[in-house]
Design an enzyme around this catalytic site. Structure first.
Site, PDB file in Angstrom:
ATOM      1  CG  HIS A 250      -0.323   0.190   2.681  1.00  0.00           C
ATOM      2  ND1 HIS A 250      -0.049  -0.714   3.332  1.00  0.00           N
ATOM      3  CD2 HIS A 250      -0.129   1.342   3.073  1.00  0.00           C
ATOM      4  CE1 HIS A 250       0.470  -0.552   4.536  1.00  0.00           C
ATOM      5  NE2 HIS A 250       0.624   0.960   4.557  1.00  0.00           N
TER       6      HIS A 250
ATOM      7  CG  ASP B  10       0.287  -4.288   2.744  1.00  0.00           C
ATOM      8  OD1 ASP B  10       0.481  -3.616   1.657  1.00  0.00           O
ATOM      9  OD2 ASP B  10       0.003  -3.748   3.913  1.00  0.00           O
TER      10      ASP B  10
ATOM     11  CB  SER C 155       3.121   1.234   6.358  1.00  0.00           C
ATOM     12  OG  SER C 155       2.082   0.898   7.009  1.00  0.00           O
TER      13      SER C 155
END
Length: 385
Positions: A218, A246, A329
């Protein structure tokens, strides 16, 4: 030609889980760990540096024993560290003696990893169009069941369908569900044009020799340009599997260099010597540009998560007790010197991990994309040192 710094990685070193620290009775650690890192870890765990090193060595040695058993062809069906530090291995009764002789703890008469993965797939079918009422589901190896986390106020009929499946338990999740952990924090480690931020992950090379970096999918949706904290261009997103998984890929600029060590965000670096999917219960840490160094243990694999705003669930994630926040992230998880994965997301409940809290950042959970799966998908060999 401009001289640029290397692509620095938001990676880390291993830290122990919460609670009592089980250590073996060996006289000294086998592995020479970075002393500054070891002292920091010991302070976080409230033990001596020698005890912290023994904890890491204990896990490393048992994992090596398990890999040796598997290499010799002995069938196993999942493994995890229990609270006492034993490595419990699901196997049949005929294998129990050999497992014990290798210092491992056999467990027989359970469903095991393969059956749990199949049951998890069946759970996804039962959920079907009601996925909007579910936050996550997947195997919990130690409990030998599939756990489904539903939204508060989930339809009772859905809960009844799920609990009717043998081996499935249902729990209610946090009010706001889960969210991917990217954030709008200008000027930090992985600055994505036009403005969101993530954390740098693991560098490596493709079969053609191209320098790349594995990250959360993402983070590189739309193939953004990527800058470092000084605003210098270091690469561009080139591939993503989000939201079905992901994992993503950044192409590193030719004049920049991916390094085979971890920036712990605490003034030290730790070498990367390999990658794996360590057993459930293994201690690990992650480094990210929002929370720094936070630590915990692996709690599950093959987790399916529905993030807020996404209609498609993300599959194949690992879960841990490591605390993360927005902006973490893509940041890397590592156990000892062995790469484990990149931060995907966690609860959207406004929790505060603090900065560089190590094992003290408790009471949360996070999901990460296993690096082994991402490396296999994109044909990447990790950079080591």
């Amino acid at each position: 030609m401009r001289i640029r710094g290397p692509v620095m990685l938001t990676l880390l070193s291993v830290c122990a889980g919460i609670g009592a620290l089980a250590v073996p009775a060996t006289a000294a650690p086998v592995t020479a760990y970075d002393q500054t890192m070891l002292e920091t870890l010991a302070a976080q765990l409230k033990v001596s540096p020698l005890q912290a090193a023994k904890k890491l060595d204990h896990e490393k040695n048992l994992i090596a024993s398990l890999e040796s058993i598997r290499t010799r062809g002995l069938h196993t069906d999942g493994a995890y560290f229990d609270e006492a530090g034993a490595l419990v291995v699901n196997a049949d009764a005929a294998s129990a003696k050999e497992l014990r002789s290798a210092g491992l703890t056999p467990r027989t008469g359970v469903r095991g990893e393969n059956a749990l993965n199949a049951l998890s797939a069946k759970v996804g079918t039962v959920i079907g169009k009601d996925v909007g009422q579910v936050q996550a589901w997947g195997p919990e190896l130690a409990a030998d069941q599939v756990v489904v986390t539903v939204q508060p106020g989930a339809d009772s009929a859905l809960v009844r369908r799920l609990t009717a499946l043998p081996g499935v338990s249902v729990q209610t999740g946090v009010a706001n569900g889960n969210t991917t952990h990217a954030d709008v924090i200008p000027g930090q480690i992985m600055d994505l044009v036009p403005g969101t931020n993530c954390s740098l992950g693991f560098p490596g090379t493709t079969s053609s020799g191209n320098n790349v970096m594995l990250t959360a999918g993402h983070c590189v949706e739309g193939n953004p340009d990527i800058l470092n904290r000084s605003g210098v261009h270091i690469g561009r997103g080139v591939a993503t599997q989000f939201p079905s998984a992901d994992m993503g890929l950044m192409d590193i600029d030719a004049e920049d260099t991916g390094r085979g060590y971890v920036d712990t965000r605490m003034g030290t670096t730790v070498r990367i010597t390999g990658s794996s999917k360590a057993p459930v219960g293994t201690t690990l840490c992650k480094a990210g540009n929002t929370t720094g160094w936070t630590c915990g243990k692996i709690t599950a694999y093959n987790q399916t998560v529905r993030y807020s705003g996404e209609s498609v669930a993300t599959t194949g994630l690992a879960k841990s007790t490591v605390c993360t926040e927005g902006g973490d992230s893509g940041g890397a998880y590592i156990a000892g010197n062995t790469a484990q994965g990149m931060t995907s997301g966690g609860p959207a409940d406004g929790h505060d991990c603090g900065w560089n809290q190590g094992a003290n950042a408790t009471g949360s959970y996070s999901y990460y994309q296993p690096v082994v799966d991402a490396a296999n998908k994109y044909g990447v060999t990790l950079t080591r040192s």
